[in-house]
Design a protein around this motif. Sequence first.
Motif, PDB file in Angstrom:
ATOM      1  N   LEU A  19      30.258 -33.417  28.091  1.00 57.42           N
ATOM      2  CA  LEU A  19      30.252 -32.177  28.853  1.00 57.42           C
ATOM      3  C   LEU A  19      30.232 -32.430  30.360  1.00 57.42           C
ATOM      4  CD1 LEU A  19      30.413 -29.203  28.351  1.00 57.42           C
ATOM      5  CD2 LEU A  19      27.950 -29.110  28.117  1.00 57.42           C
ATOM      6  N   LYS A  20      29.440 -33.393  30.813  1.00 55.87           N
ATOM      7  CA  LYS A  20      29.405 -33.702  32.254  1.00 55.87           C
ATOM      8  C   LYS A  20      30.788 -34.109  32.756  1.00 55.87           C
ATOM      9  CE  LYS A  20      24.646 -35.332  32.699  1.00 55.87           C
ATOM     10  NZ  LYS A  20      23.806 -36.503  33.011  1.00 55.87           N
ATOM     11  N   GLU A  21      31.473 -34.935  31.982  1.00 60.37           N
ATOM     12  CA  GLU A  21      32.795 -35.398  32.379  1.00 60.37           C
ATOM     13  C   GLU A  21      33.800 -34.252  32.419  1.00 60.37           C
ATOM     14  OE1 GLU A  21      30.860 -36.733  30.025  1.00 60.37           O
ATOM     15  OE2 GLU A  21      30.931 -38.918  30.098  1.00 60.37           O
ATOM     16  N   LEU A  22      33.715 -33.361  31.423  1.00 60.79           N
ATOM     17  CA  LEU A  22      34.638 -32.223  31.382  1.00 60.79           C
ATOM     18  C   LEU A  22      34.386 -31.269  32.553  1.00 60.79           C
ATOM     19  CD1 LEU A  22      34.711 -31.556  27.541  1.00 60.79           C
ATOM     20  CD2 LEU A  22      36.594 -32.396  28.956  1.00 60.79           C
ATOM     21  N   THR A  35      29.163 -24.121  37.570  1.00 58.02           N
ATOM     22  CA  THR A  35      27.748 -24.166  37.223  1.00 58.02           C
ATOM     23  C   THR A  35      27.547 -23.973  35.719  1.00 58.02           C
ATOM     24  OG1 THR A  35      27.419 -21.788  37.485  1.00 58.02           O
ATOM     25  CG2 THR A  35      27.149 -23.167  39.474  1.00 58.02           C
ATOM     26  N   ILE A  36      26.377 -24.383  35.272  1.00 60.67           N
ATOM     27  CA  ILE A  36      26.010 -24.146  33.871  1.00 60.67           C
ATOM     28  C   ILE A  36      25.968 -22.645  33.604  1.00 60.67           C
ATOM     29  CG2 ILE A  36      24.162 -24.379  32.162  1.00 60.67           C
ATOM     30  CD1 ILE A  36      23.496 -27.081  33.396  1.00 60.67           C
ATOM     31  N   ILE A  45      27.278 -19.133  25.372  1.00 57.69           N
ATOM     32  CA  ILE A  45      26.297 -20.134  24.941  1.00 57.69           C
ATOM     33  C   ILE A  45      25.106 -20.056  25.888  1.00 57.69           C
ATOM     34  CG2 ILE A  45      25.856 -22.590  24.578  1.00 57.69           C
ATOM     35  CD1 ILE A  45      28.905 -22.944  24.164  1.00 57.69           C
ATOM     36  N   ASN A  46      23.910 -20.061  25.336  1.00 58.80           N
ATOM     37  CA  ASN A  46      22.691 -19.978  26.125  1.00 58.80           C
ATOM     38  C   ASN A  46      22.618 -21.130  27.127  1.00 58.80           C
ATOM     39  OD1 ASN A  46      19.714 -20.661  26.611  1.00 58.80           O
ATOM     40  ND2 ASN A  46      19.592 -18.644  25.647  1.00 58.80           N
ATOM     41  N   ARG A  47      22.141 -20.836  28.339  1.00 53.76           N
ATOM     42  CA  ARG A  47      22.016 -21.864  29.393  1.00 53.76           C
ATOM     43  C   ARG A  47      21.142 -23.025  28.943  1.00 53.76           C
ATOM     44  NH1 ARG A  47      22.318 -19.864  35.207  1.00 53.76           N
ATOM     45  NH2 ARG A  47      20.887 -21.585  35.505  1.00 53.76           N
ATOM     46  N   MET A  48      20.065 -22.729  28.216  1.00 51.48           N
ATOM     47  CA  MET A  48      19.159 -23.785  27.752  1.00 51.48           C
ATOM     48  C   MET A  48      19.873 -24.705  26.764  1.00 51.48           C
ATOM     49  SD  MET A  48      16.260 -25.219  28.073  1.00 51.48           S
ATOM     50  CE  MET A  48      15.271 -24.038  28.920  1.00 51.48           C
ATOM     51  N   ASN A  55      21.709 -32.941  28.902  1.00 51.96           N
ATOM     52  CA  ASN A  55      20.619 -33.831  29.302  1.00 51.96           C
ATOM     53  C   ASN A  55      19.859 -34.542  28.189  1.00 51.96           C
ATOM     54  OD1 ASN A  55      20.831 -33.282  32.166  1.00 51.96           O
ATOM     55  ND2 ASN A  55      20.116 -31.231  31.668  1.00 51.96           N
ATOM     56  N   HIS A  56      20.084 -34.181  26.938  1.00 52.87           N
ATOM     57  CA  HIS A  56      19.326 -34.783  25.842  1.00 52.87           C
ATOM     58  C   HIS A  56      20.272 -35.475  24.868  1.00 52.87           C
ATOM     59  CE1 HIS A  56      15.496 -32.840  26.908  1.00 52.87           C
ATOM     60  NE2 HIS A  56      16.274 -31.859  27.338  1.00 52.87           N
ATOM     61  N   PRO A  57      20.415 -36.792  24.996  1.00 48.87           N
ATOM     62  CA  PRO A  57      21.304 -37.522  24.075  1.00 48.87           C
ATOM     63  C   PRO A  57      20.933 -37.255  22.613  1.00 48.87           C
ATOM     64  CG  PRO A  57      20.520 -38.961  25.810  1.00 48.87           C
ATOM     65  CD  PRO A  57      19.748 -37.676  25.936  1.00 48.87           C
TER      66      PRO A  57
END
Length: 98
Positions: A19-22, A35-36, A45-48, A55-57
Amino acid sequence: MAFDTFFYQKSREMIRFHLKELIADKEFAEKRRITIGEIANETGINRMTLSKIINHPGHSTVTDNIDKLCTYFDCSVEQLITHIKEASDESEGPDSEK
Protein backbone atom coordinates in the motif's frame (compact mmCIF):
# COMPACT_ATOMS: atom_id res chain seq x y z
CA MET A 1 4.98 -11.56 25.20
CA ALA A 2 2.18 -9.89 23.26
CA PHE A 3 0.01 -12.04 21.00
CA ASP A 4 0.96 -10.16 17.84
CA THR A 5 4.68 -10.49 18.59
CA PHE A 6 4.21 -14.20 19.22
CA PHE A 7 2.23 -14.57 16.01
CA TYR A 8 4.86 -12.84 13.90
CA GLN A 9 7.69 -14.86 15.41
CA LYS A 10 5.96 -18.22 14.91
CA SER A 11 4.34 -17.53 11.55
CA ARG A 12 5.99 -19.15 8.54
CA GLU A 13 3.99 -17.31 5.90
CA MET A 14 2.61 -13.82 5.61
CA ILE A 15 0.73 -11.58 3.23
CA ARG A 16 2.62 -8.36 2.51
CA PHE A 17 0.64 -5.32 1.42
CA HIS A 18 2.30 -2.85 -0.95
CA LEU A 19 0.00 0.00 0.00
CA LYS A 20 2.80 2.47 0.80
CA GLU A 21 4.37 1.85 -2.60
CA LEU A 22 1.05 2.24 -4.42
CA ILE A 23 0.36 5.51 -2.60
CA ALA A 24 3.82 6.81 -3.54
CA ASP A 25 3.33 5.79 -7.18
CA LYS A 26 -0.08 7.48 -7.33
CA GLU A 27 1.28 10.63 -5.68
CA PHE A 28 4.09 10.78 -8.23
CA ALA A 29 1.79 10.14 -11.20
CA GLU A 30 -0.79 12.72 -10.07
CA LYS A 31 1.80 15.18 -8.68
CA ARG A 32 -0.07 15.61 -5.42
CA ARG A 33 -0.22 14.27 -1.88
CA ILE A 34 -2.64 11.44 -1.14
CA THR A 35 -3.81 10.96 2.42
CA ILE A 36 -5.20 7.94 4.21
CA GLY A 37 -8.33 10.01 4.76
CA GLU A 38 -8.76 10.49 1.03
CA ILE A 39 -8.33 6.76 0.39
CA ALA A 40 -10.83 6.02 3.18
CA ASN A 41 -13.39 8.43 1.68
CA GLU A 42 -12.96 7.10 -1.85
CA THR A 43 -12.99 3.40 -0.94
CA GLY A 44 -15.28 3.27 2.09
CA ILE A 45 -12.55 1.46 4.05
CA ASN A 46 -12.17 2.64 7.64
CA ARG A 47 -9.10 4.84 8.26
CA MET A 48 -8.00 2.59 11.14
CA THR A 49 -8.12 -0.46 8.85
CA LEU A 50 -5.98 1.34 6.26
CA SER A 51 -3.53 2.38 8.98
CA LYS A 52 -3.23 -1.21 10.20
CA ILE A 53 -2.67 -2.49 6.65
CA ILE A 54 0.11 0.07 6.21
CA ASN A 55 1.77 -0.18 9.62
CA HIS A 56 1.22 -3.71 10.95
CA PRO A 57 2.97 -6.47 8.99
CA GLY A 58 0.74 -9.51 8.63
CA HIS A 59 -2.50 -7.60 9.24
CA SER A 60 -5.49 -9.51 7.94
CA THR A 61 -8.33 -7.85 6.07
CA VAL A 62 -11.40 -8.97 4.14
CA THR A 63 -11.33 -9.59 0.39
CA ASP A 64 -13.83 -6.76 -0.14
CA ASN A 65 -11.14 -4.31 1.07
CA ILE A 66 -8.61 -5.86 -1.31
CA ASP A 67 -11.09 -5.39 -4.16
CA LYS A 68 -11.74 -1.76 -3.19
CA LEU A 69 -8.02 -0.98 -3.00
CA CYS A 70 -7.35 -2.62 -6.37
CA THR A 71 -10.14 -0.50 -7.87
CA TYR A 72 -8.86 2.70 -6.25
CA PHE A 73 -5.26 2.16 -7.37
CA ASP A 74 -6.29 0.59 -10.69
CA CYS A 75 -4.00 -2.36 -10.01
CA SER A 76 -4.08 -6.13 -9.88
CA VAL A 77 -4.15 -8.12 -6.66
CA GLU A 78 -0.53 -9.12 -7.35
CA GLN A 79 0.48 -5.45 -7.31
CA LEU A 80 -1.29 -4.90 -3.98
CA ILE A 81 -0.25 -8.00 -2.06
CA THR A 82 2.52 -10.57 -2.11
CA HIS A 83 2.61 -13.91 -0.35
CA ILE A 84 5.87 -14.16 1.61
CA LYS A 85 7.01 -17.62 2.59
CA GLU A 86 9.64 -17.45 5.32
CA ALA A 87 12.73 -19.62 5.18
CA SER A 88 12.44 -22.99 6.88
CA ASP A 89 14.23 -23.81 10.12
CA GLU A 90 17.89 -24.77 9.89
CA SER A 91 16.99 -28.14 11.45
CA GLU A 92 15.10 -28.96 8.29
CA GLY A 93 17.58 -29.94 5.65
CA PRO A 94 17.61 -28.23 2.26
CA ASP A 95 16.18 -31.40 0.70
CA SER A 96 13.33 -31.83 3.20
CA GLU A 97 9.80 -31.96 1.80
CA LYS A 98 6.84 -30.14 3.23
